[in-house]
Design an enzyme around this catalytic site. Structure first.
Site, PDB file in Angstrom:
ATOM      1  N   ASP A   1     -17.322   9.497  18.216  1.00 41.94           N
ATOM      2  CA  ASP A   1     -16.993  10.388  17.100  1.00 41.94           C
ATOM      3  C   ASP A   1     -16.479  11.730  17.575  1.00 41.94           C
ATOM      4  OD1 ASP A   1     -19.159   8.412  16.117  1.00 41.94           O
ATOM      5  OD2 ASP A   1     -18.105   9.146  14.350  1.00 41.94           O
TER       6      ASP A   1
ATOM      7  N   LYS B   1     -22.585   6.897  17.818  1.00 36.33           N
ATOM      8  CA  LYS B   1     -23.688   6.438  16.969  1.00 36.33           C
ATOM      9  C   LYS B   1     -25.017   6.445  17.709  1.00 36.33           C
ATOM     10  CE  LYS B   1     -23.515   5.657  13.509  1.00 36.33           C
ATOM     11  NZ  LYS B   1     -23.834   6.725  12.529  1.00 36.33           N
TER      12      LYS B   1
HETATM   13  O1  MRU Z   1     -21.620   6.675  10.932  1.00 34.03           O
HETATM   14  P1  MRU Z   1     -20.351   5.920  11.228  1.00 34.03           P
HETATM   15  O2  MRU Z   1     -20.405   4.493  10.804  1.00 34.03           O
HETATM   16  O3  MRU Z   1     -19.146   6.645  10.687  1.00 34.03           O
HETATM   17  O4  MRU Z   1     -20.258   5.940  12.802  1.00 34.03           O
HETATM   18  C1  MRU Z   1     -19.179   5.306  13.439  1.00 34.03           C
HETATM   19  C2  MRU Z   1     -19.269   5.361  14.914  1.00 34.03           C
HETATM   20  O5  MRU Z   1     -20.205   5.867  15.475  1.00 34.03           O
HETATM   21  C3  MRU Z   1     -18.098   4.837  15.673  1.00 34.03           C
HETATM   22  O6  MRU Z   1     -18.513   4.307  16.903  1.00 34.03           O
HETATM   23  C4  MRU Z   1     -17.114   5.973  15.939  1.00 34.03           C
HETATM   24  O7  MRU Z   1     -16.788   6.632  14.752  1.00 34.03           O
HETATM   25  C5  MRU Z   1     -15.866   5.488  16.589  1.00 34.03           C
HETATM   26  S1  MRU Z   1     -14.894   4.572  15.453  1.00 34.03           S
HETATM   27  C6  MRU Z   1     -13.471   4.083  16.186  1.00 34.03           C
END
Ligand code: MRU
EC number: 5.3.1.23
Length: 363
Positions: free
Chosen positions: A244, A255
């Site tokens: 992220d 995550k």
């Molecule tokens: O909380 P989320 O589902 O938005 O988290 C998503 C993630 O952690 C992904 O691994 C990250 O955004 C990379 S997506 C290409």
């Protein structure tokens, strides 16, 4: 990617030219629903409540939100206002700020009468660019999978562990961590994916497993705590996750639970790769642990679990005592020293300031 016979992106401009259609991810894998979102408030809700999620897709959705605001009110005040409103929806994914900065920087010099049309056009370009970036990540990541595949016995798959969903559902198409997996599958290289369920929102169980099943990729769902055990037994060849926000020093925010996988990978000499497009790099931040805001989500996501009941109803059940408090930090930071490489659209960079600068000179 395809759902059945039809190709879908996760977001596209509706026929009215003003709204967007999105895949509403709250109902997967049980129900495939497309929602039309046509207001700024609707866009903020869709991001905050995770109808759409995944860093790149959050950014693209926000870009369309700016366009909707410009159609309502193209003033400078409205442009600044929508930046603030959407920026607050999810604090960790840097692609959100990147897309908002991109839209504001592009629109600001334009006369207000031209802003709405230009904003929809630029949002569409950002969506298209995301597809190209992910495809390039796939090509670069495929080389790593190929290197591992040649050391395998004929027909033996490359076993890949992934966490959360960094698949096509998290982007506009292809995904980041999944792009090399899809390209390997297309190239006939046998791969098998261990899918972390990814408590508490279960993006692995609900979204990544659905993607893998839909695209014929052999996969096995595991509980979040199984990864270390499988690595100790030599059952994982590599880890690929998304991110992220990755800092200029190469620290990787992703995550919650990603850090524990990286620790286990380091202890077992399993290569740990992170796939990311350049808009996920936060060049303003060095130390991820100190400087990245970690989203704290509702305790209900921990205490209540969504599922499909025997009579086909999609419902929530409580798994803890009514009075037990729960904490829900949604992301963690993996220090650069635990990352084998950053798979970007330009190539595989070392997870360090020098590595990223060499890949992106001028930043
Ligand atoms: O909380 P989320 O589902 O938005 O988290 C998503 C993630 O952690 C992904 O691994 C990250 O955004 C990379 S997506 C290409």
């Amino acid at each position: 990617m395809n759902v059945g016979d039809r190709h879908y992106r996760t977001i596209w401009l509706s026929d009215d030219g003003r709204s967007v259609d999105i895949i509403d991810q709250r109902w997967l894998p049980h129900d495939f629903r497309v929602e039309k979102v046509g207001t700024v408030a609707g866009i903020a809700t869709a991001i905050r409540d995770m109808w759409v999620r995944g860093a790149p897709l959050i950014g693209v959705t926000a870009a369309y939100g700016v366009a909707m605001q410009m159609a309502d009110d193209p003033s400078d005040a409205a442009l600044d206002g929508i930046w603030e409103v959407l920026h607050e929806t999810r604090p960790t994914a840097i692609n959100l700020r990147w897309a908002l900065d991109e839209m504001r920087g592009f629109l600001r010099p334009l006369p207000s009468g031209q802003r709405a049309e230009a904003a929809y056009r630029r949002a569409g370009e950002i969506a298209d660019e995301d597809v190209g970036l992910n495809r390039a990540i796939g090509v670069n990541g495929l080389e790593i999978i190929k290197e591992i595949a040649v050391r395998k016995r004929p027909g033996e798959p490359v076993n890949i562990l992934t966490h959360c969903n960094a698949g096509w559902l998290a982007t506009v198409d292809y995904g980041t961590a999944t792009a090399p997996i899809y390209l390997a599958t297309e190239a006939g290289i046998p791969v098998h994916v261990y899918v972390d369920e990814t408590r508490p929102r279960n993006q692995g169980a609900q979204l990544t497993a659905w993607e893998m099943a839909g695209h014929g990729v052999p996969h096995t769902l595991i509980v979040d705590n199984a990864g270390g055990h499988l690595m100790q037994r030599g059952q994982i060849d590599m880890v690929i996750v998304g991110t992220d926000r990755t800092t200029a020093d190469g620290d990787v925010c992703n995550k919650i639970g990603t850090y524990l996988k990286a620790l286990a990978a380091a202890d077992n000499d399993v290569p740990f790769y992170v796939a990311l497009p350049s808009p996920t790099i936060d060049w303003t931040v060095g130390d991820g642990l100190a400087e990245i805001p970690i989203e704290q989500r509702s305790s209900d996501e921990v205490s209540l679990v969504w599922g499909k009941t025997a009579n086909g109803e999609i419902a929530q059940v409580r798994i803890s005592p009514d009075t037990t408090p729960a904490a829900n930090p949604a992301f963690d930071v993996t220090p650069a020293r635990l990352v084998t490489g950053l798979i970007t659209e330009r190539g595989v960079a070392r997870a360090s300031r020098e590595g990223l600068k060499a890949m992106f000179p001028g930043r």
